[in-house]
Design a protein around this motif. Structure first.
Motif, short mmCIF file in Angstrom:
data_model
loop_
_atom_site.label_atom_id
_atom_site.label_comp_id
_atom_site.label_asym_id
_atom_site.label_seq_id
_atom_site.Cartn_x
_atom_site.Cartn_y
_atom_site.Cartn_z
N MET A 1 -5.84 -6.41 12.43
CA MET A 1 -4.98 -5.29 12.06
C MET A 1 -5.70 -3.97 12.34
O MET A 1 -6.87 -3.79 11.97
CB MET A 1 -4.64 -5.38 10.56
N ARG A 2 -4.99 -3.06 13.00
CA ARG A 2 -5.52 -1.72 13.22
C ARG A 2 -4.89 -0.77 12.20
O ARG A 2 -3.70 -0.90 11.89
CB ARG A 2 -5.22 -1.26 14.65
N ILE A 3 -5.68 0.17 11.72
CA ILE A 3 -5.23 1.05 10.64
C ILE A 3 -5.37 2.50 11.07
O ILE A 3 -6.43 2.92 11.57
CB ILE A 3 -6.02 0.78 9.36
N GLY A 4 -4.29 3.25 10.89
CA GLY A 4 -4.28 4.65 11.27
C GLY A 4 -3.92 5.55 10.11
O GLY A 4 -3.50 5.09 9.04
N ILE A 5 -4.08 6.84 10.32
CA ILE A 5 -3.82 7.81 9.26
C ILE A 5 -3.12 9.03 9.85
O ILE A 5 -3.42 9.46 10.97
CB ILE A 5 -5.13 8.21 8.55
N VAL A 6 -2.16 9.56 9.10
CA VAL A 6 -1.46 10.78 9.48
C VAL A 6 -2.09 11.96 8.75
O VAL A 6 -2.28 11.92 7.53
CB VAL A 6 0.03 10.72 9.12
N PHE A 246 -3.12 -0.60 -1.59
CA PHE A 246 -3.16 -0.40 -0.14
C PHE A 246 -3.48 -1.72 0.57
O PHE A 246 -2.83 -2.08 1.56
CB PHE A 246 -4.20 0.67 0.22
N ALA A 247 -4.47 -2.43 0.06
CA ALA A 247 -4.83 -3.70 0.69
C ALA A 247 -3.67 -4.68 0.67
O ALA A 247 -3.43 -5.39 1.66
CB ALA A 247 -6.04 -4.30 -0.04
N SER A 248 -2.92 -4.70 -0.42
CA SER A 248 -1.78 -5.61 -0.51
C SER A 248 -0.69 -5.24 0.49
O SER A 248 -0.04 -6.12 1.07
CB SER A 248 -1.22 -5.63 -1.93
N GLN A 249 -0.49 -3.94 0.72
CA GLN A 249 0.53 -3.52 1.67
C GLN A 249 0.13 -3.86 3.10
O GLN A 249 0.97 -4.25 3.91
CB GLN A 249 0.78 -2.01 1.53
N VAL A 250 -1.15 -3.70 3.42
CA VAL A 250 -1.63 -4.07 4.74
C VAL A 250 -1.43 -5.56 4.98
O VAL A 250 -1.00 -5.99 6.06
CB VAL A 250 -3.12 -3.69 4.91
N GLU A 251 -1.71 -6.36 3.98
CA GLU A 251 -1.55 -7.81 4.11
C GLU A 251 -0.09 -8.19 4.32
O GLU A 251 0.23 -9.07 5.13
CB GLU A 251 -2.11 -8.51 2.88
N ALA A 280 -11.15 7.67 0.31
CA ALA A 280 -12.56 7.45 0.63
C ALA A 280 -12.99 6.03 0.26
O ALA A 280 -13.76 5.39 0.99
CB ALA A 280 -13.42 8.48 -0.08
N ASP A 281 -12.51 5.54 -0.87
CA ASP A 281 -12.83 4.18 -1.30
C ASP A 281 -12.28 3.15 -0.31
O ASP A 281 -12.98 2.21 0.10
CB ASP A 281 -12.26 3.93 -2.69
N VAL A 282 -11.02 3.34 0.10
CA VAL A 282 -10.42 2.44 1.08
C VAL A 282 -11.21 2.47 2.38
O VAL A 282 -11.52 1.43 2.98
CB VAL A 282 -8.94 2.83 1.33
N ALA A 283 -11.55 3.67 2.83
CA ALA A 283 -12.21 3.82 4.13
C ALA A 283 -13.61 3.22 4.14
O ALA A 283 -14.02 2.58 5.12
CB ALA A 283 -12.26 5.29 4.51
N GLU A 289 -13.09 -4.69 6.26
CA GLU A 289 -12.51 -6.00 5.96
C GLU A 289 -11.06 -6.08 6.41
O GLU A 289 -10.62 -7.08 7.00
CB GLU A 289 -12.60 -6.26 4.46
N LEU A 290 -10.28 -5.03 6.13
CA LEU A 290 -8.85 -5.03 6.49
C LEU A 290 -8.66 -5.04 8.00
O LEU A 290 -7.76 -5.70 8.51
CB LEU A 290 -8.16 -3.81 5.88
N ARG A 291 -9.50 -4.31 8.70
CA ARG A 291 -9.39 -4.30 10.16
C ARG A 291 -9.79 -5.64 10.74
O ARG A 291 -9.26 -6.07 11.76
CB ARG A 291 -10.27 -3.20 10.75
N GLY A 292 -10.71 -6.33 10.07
CA GLY A 292 -11.12 -7.63 10.57
C GLY A 292 -10.07 -8.69 10.39
O GLY A 292 -10.02 -9.64 11.17
#
Length: 292
Positions: A1-6, A246-251, A280-283, A289-292
């Motif tokens: 999963m790739r993660i971006g930010i606006v 956030f982690a749950s939404q990515v999943e 900052a905590d997420v990043a 882990e989420l990107r992996g």
């Protein structure tokens, strides 16, 4: 999963450049900004141009991909826009992602003195905008005429750094727009459907994903050739409400076959109001882990 930010273009560059640098250093895969002349209750500003902002961002970052979420035919012409795109792709050394949409209603639709178009006509214009932009970026010397746009010997030399052109990430929810995705897109982005309930929003996202699958199948397009982007904050709950949320939404997005998700940099108030410490905590803790 790739993660971006606006990162909204609502700060002077002396302030906002910190965010773009930080997104790059944290390891986000892509960073985006809105392409509007004014947006919702932020129309009174401050508000800055997307292409200029992304060009500045390209000079203070080194690896993160940069994009419009999404470029609007409300006030852009493909022949002129192609020149901006080739310049930005050059300045960023081939890191540009071009999000394109049909153009919404509101300030952008009326500021130039025109009337707000109904949905069918907006999609008609979207189709012409995308086709002509694709032609101008792919070839040197395009003459073309449609109902909404025309070009006479439009040039894009020396062309994009990325070949045959920058990737198009097309916003689409309806059947006609999804057919444009199948024809022209290297990516599809959706905000889902309007819903007051989070579960209902995810149900809508699942239905749209299934609709895209059918559209690609009908067009004979291999789904593996198309990236799928989900704007998490179109949901009724801000994705950065907490790191765990956030982690749950990515999943959930990954379970539906999305390759990419996008969140928003928390703001002090109004839209996307939140806490930068959660970001900052997420990043720093969860992003690898989420990107992996």
């Amino acid at each position: 999963m790739r993660i971006g930010i606006v990162i909204l273009p609502d700060q002077r560059w002396s302030e906002s450049q910190r965010r773009w640098r930080q997104a790059d250093e944290w390891g986000f895969d892509h960073a985006w900004t809105y392409d509007h002349l004014g947006w919702r209750d932020l129309v009174d500003g401050p508000w800055f141009d997307s292409i200029t902002t992304l060009t500045a961002a390209a000079t203070v970052t080194s690896r993160i991909r940069l994009g419009t979420l999404v470029a609007s035919p409300n006030f852009r012409h493909p022949a002129a826009f192609a020149r901006q795109i080739t310049a930005l792709d050059d300045v960023s050394d081939g890191r540009l992602l071009l999000g394109i949409g049909a153009g919404g209603i509101g300030f952008d639709a009326t500021v130039l003195g025109g009337e707000t178009l109904p949905p069918r006509q907006r999609v008609d214009r979207f189709a012409e905008f995308t086709e002509l932009l694709d032609l101008v970026l792919r070839q040197d010397g395009t003459t073309w005429r449609g109902e909404w746009f025309a070009a006479v010997d439009a040039r894009s030399n020396p062309g994009c750094v990325q070949t045959p052109r920058v990737p198009f990430v097309l916003a689409a929810n309806g059947p006609r727009s999804m057919r444009l995705v199948a024809r022209f897109g290297q990516g599809w982005v959706t905000t889902g459907t309007d819903a007051d309930d989070l579960a209902a929003w995810w149900d809508g996202v699942a239905e749209l994903s299934a609709r895209l699958d059918r559209t690609l199948d009908e067009a004979g397009r291999d789904p593996a050739t198309l990236d799928r982007y989900l704007s998490l904050d179109a949901a009724p709950v801000f994705s950065l409400s907490s790191a765990d949320f956030f982690a749950s939404q990515v999943e959930r997005a990954a379970d539906l076959g999305f390759t990419d998700v996008v969140t928003h940099w928390p703001r002090a108030s109004s839209w996307y109001a939140g806490d930068e410490e959660i970001l900052a905590d997420v990043a720093t803790r969860l992003l690898p882990e989420l990107r992996g």
